[in-house]
Every structure is written in structure tokens, then in C-alpha cells.
Design a protein around this motif. Structure first.
Motif, PDB file in Angstrom:
ATOM      1  N   LEU A 241       0.825  -1.208   0.000  1.00 35.95           N
ATOM      2  CA  LEU A 241       0.000   0.000   0.000  1.00 35.95           C
ATOM      3  C   LEU A 241       0.862   1.263   0.000  1.00 35.95           C
ATOM      4  O   LEU A 241       0.520   2.254  -0.667  1.00 35.95           O
ATOM      5  CB  LEU A 241      -0.956   0.000   1.187  1.00 35.95           C
ATOM      6  CG  LEU A 241      -2.063  -1.052   1.139  1.00 35.95           C
ATOM      7  CD1 LEU A 241      -2.867  -1.046   2.433  1.00 35.95           C
ATOM      8  CD2 LEU A 241      -2.963  -0.851  -0.068  1.00 35.95           C
ATOM      9  N   LEU A 242       1.990   1.230   0.718  1.00 32.17           N
ATOM     10  CA  LEU A 242       2.904   2.371   0.692  1.00 32.17           C
ATOM     11  C   LEU A 242       3.485   2.592  -0.704  1.00 32.17           C
ATOM     12  O   LEU A 242       3.589   3.733  -1.165  1.00 32.17           O
ATOM     13  CB  LEU A 242       4.049   2.169   1.688  1.00 32.17           C
ATOM     14  CG  LEU A 242       3.752   2.435   3.146  1.00 32.17           C
ATOM     15  CD1 LEU A 242       4.990   2.135   3.995  1.00 32.17           C
ATOM     16  CD2 LEU A 242       3.313   3.859   3.361  1.00 32.17           C
ATOM     17  N   ILE A 243       3.850   1.515  -1.351  1.00 29.82           N
ATOM     18  CA  ILE A 243       4.410   1.626  -2.704  1.00 29.82           C
ATOM     19  C   ILE A 243       3.366   2.169  -3.674  1.00 29.82           C
ATOM     20  O   ILE A 243       3.665   3.030  -4.510  1.00 29.82           O
ATOM     21  CB  ILE A 243       4.963   0.263  -3.177  1.00 29.82           C
ATOM     22  CG1 ILE A 243       6.191  -0.126  -2.344  1.00 29.82           C
ATOM     23  CG2 ILE A 243       5.327   0.298  -4.652  1.00 29.82           C
ATOM     24  CD1 ILE A 243       6.678  -1.544  -2.574  1.00 29.82           C
ATOM     25  N   ILE A 244       2.134   1.691  -3.554  1.00 33.50           N
ATOM     26  CA  ILE A 244       1.052   2.179  -4.425  1.00 33.50           C
ATOM     27  C   ILE A 244       0.784   3.658  -4.151  1.00 33.50           C
ATOM     28  O   ILE A 244       0.600   4.451  -5.085  1.00 33.50           O
ATOM     29  CB  ILE A 244      -0.211   1.322  -4.242  1.00 33.50           C
ATOM     30  CG1 ILE A 244       0.031  -0.072  -4.821  1.00 33.50           C
ATOM     31  CG2 ILE A 244      -1.414   1.989  -4.900  1.00 33.50           C
ATOM     32  CD1 ILE A 244      -1.047  -1.077  -4.487  1.00 33.50           C
ATOM     33  N   ALA A 245       0.780   4.047  -2.882  1.00 33.77           N
ATOM     34  CA  ALA A 245       0.578   5.463  -2.541  1.00 33.77           C
ATOM     35  C   ALA A 245       1.690   6.315  -3.137  1.00 33.77           C
ATOM     36  O   ALA A 245       1.440   7.415  -3.653  1.00 33.77           O
ATOM     37  CB  ALA A 245       0.520   5.639  -1.033  1.00 33.77           C
ATOM     38  N   ALA A 246       2.907   5.809  -3.110  1.00 37.28           N
ATOM     39  CA  ALA A 246       4.032   6.536  -3.698  1.00 37.28           C
ATOM     40  C   ALA A 246       3.843   6.701  -5.202  1.00 37.28           C
ATOM     41  O   ALA A 246       4.237   7.723  -5.770  1.00 37.28           O
ATOM     42  CB  ALA A 246       5.339   5.804  -3.409  1.00 37.28           C
ATOM     43  N   ALA A 247       3.220   5.735  -5.838  1.00 39.62           N
ATOM     44  CA  ALA A 247       2.970   5.822  -7.279  1.00 39.62           C
ATOM     45  C   ALA A 247       2.063   7.005  -7.598  1.00 39.62           C
ATOM     46  O   ALA A 247       2.290   7.716  -8.580  1.00 39.62           O
ATOM     47  CB  ALA A 247       2.340   4.534  -7.786  1.00 39.62           C
ATOM     48  N   PHE A 248       1.054   7.204  -6.774  1.00 42.38           N
ATOM     49  CA  PHE A 248       0.137   8.309  -7.013  1.00 42.38           C
ATOM     50  C   PHE A 248       0.791   9.653  -6.720  1.00 42.38           C
ATOM     51  O   PHE A 248       0.581  10.633  -7.434  1.00 42.38           O
ATOM     52  CB  PHE A 248      -1.133   8.154  -6.177  1.00 42.38           C
ATOM     53  CG  PHE A 248      -2.031   7.071  -6.681  1.00 42.38           C
ATOM     54  CD1 PHE A 248      -2.674   7.191  -7.905  1.00 42.38           C
ATOM     55  CD2 PHE A 248      -2.232   5.926  -5.936  1.00 42.38           C
ATOM     56  CE1 PHE A 248      -3.504   6.193  -8.376  1.00 42.38           C
ATOM     57  CE2 PHE A 248      -3.059   4.915  -6.393  1.00 42.38           C
ATOM     58  CZ  PHE A 248      -3.695   5.048  -7.619  1.00 42.38           C
ATOM     59  N   VAL A 249       1.597   9.695  -5.681  1.00 40.81           N
ATOM     60  CA  VAL A 249       2.228  10.951  -5.285  1.00 40.81           C
ATOM     61  C   VAL A 249       3.349  11.352  -6.235  1.00 40.81           C
ATOM     62  O   VAL A 249       3.433  12.492  -6.672  1.00 40.81           O
ATOM     63  CB  VAL A 249       2.758  10.850  -3.837  1.00 40.81           C
ATOM     64  CG1 VAL A 249       3.580  12.067  -3.463  1.00 40.81           C
ATOM     65  CG2 VAL A 249       1.600  10.665  -2.870  1.00 40.81           C
ATOM     66  N   MET A 250       4.196  10.373  -6.588  1.00 40.19           N
ATOM     67  CA  MET A 250       5.382  10.694  -7.394  1.00 40.19           C
ATOM     68  C   MET A 250       5.230  10.393  -8.883  1.00 40.19           C
ATOM     69  O   MET A 250       6.095  10.737  -9.667  1.00 40.19           O
ATOM     70  CB  MET A 250       6.589   9.933  -6.846  1.00 40.19           C
ATOM     71  CG  MET A 250       6.981  10.378  -5.466  1.00 40.19           C
ATOM     72  SD  MET A 250       8.495   9.619  -4.905  1.00 40.19           S
ATOM     73  CE  MET A 250       7.899   8.096  -4.210  1.00 40.19           C
TER      74      MET A 250
END
Length: 121
Positions: free
Chosen positions: A62-71
Motif C-alpha cells: 500500500l505504501l508503494i502504491i501510494a508513492a505511485a500516485f504521489v510521485m
């Protein structure tokens, strides 16, 4: 260590490899085994390890997916999830083999968090 029965080994392996059931089996199988076998140190320890590593895996994904949206870095995210998944599967196979051999196992990331086997206490 006391002698470990075939049923104890089977339940420990089922806890580590419960993710092959997919869906809720991913977290539900090790959690239920852990709760039902709290009095059995071998099975409970393996099920507890499996539950926490799988919960940790969900958190990291979930952290990696959230990073995808942010970055907005889809390729890096895909590689990150792939590497994390491969490591998780390999470590769970090692854990299952240890369980089959009647040995305790602590996932490396969980040992960094201070989680220990009964043999280490």
C-alpha cells in the motif's frame, strides 16, 4: 525442543502458505491458526510470524502504491512491488521448509522489529 507432530508441521506450513488460497485466506488463515493454537508454542509461533509478515507485506504494498500516485513513477513502483513480492514468497517458502523440519523460524524483517522464537527467548 519437544517432538513436533505431523499435524503441528502441517498447520505451521498452512499458516505460511495460506496466501495461495487468495482473498481473505491471505491474512485469515494464519490468524485463525494462531488464535486456535495459542497453547501450542510451535504452531502458534509459526502462525504469528506468518500473520505479521503478511500484514507487513500488505502495508508495504500500500505504501508503494501510494508513492505511485504521489510521485507518478509507475515503473519504479512496479519493480518495487515485484521485488517485495519475490522476497516475501521466498522467505515464506524458507519458513515452510523450517516448519516441515520441525524448526522455528523468524522472518528477517520481523526479527529486526524484535520478534523472537521461543528458542531465542
Amino acid at each position: 525442543m519437544d517432538s513436533v507432530t505431523g499435524m503441528q508441521k502441517a498447520l505451521a506450513v498452512a499458516a505460511h502458505l495460506g496466501y495461495f488460497l487468495g482473498g481473505v485466506g491471505y491474512l485469515l488463515v494464519p490468524f485463525l491458526i494462531w488464535q486456535m493454537k495459542k497453547g501450542d508454542a510451535f504452531v502458534a509461533q509459526h502462525a504469528r510470524q506468518a500473520f505479521w509478515i503478511q500484514a507487513f507485506s500488505v502495508f508495504v504494498t500500500l505504501l508503494i502504491i501510494a508513492a505511485a500516485f504521489v510521485m507518478n513513477v509507475e515503473v519504479a513502483v512496479t519493480v518495487g512491488i515485484l521485488v517485495q513480492t519475490i522476497a516475501w514468497v521466498l522467505f515464506s517458502i524458507v519458513a515452510a521448509v523450517k516448519a516441515i523440519n520441525g524448526e522455528y523460524y523468524t522472518y528477517p524483517v520481523l526479527s529486526l522489529c524484535g520478534m523472537k522464537t521461543p528458542e531465542q527467548i
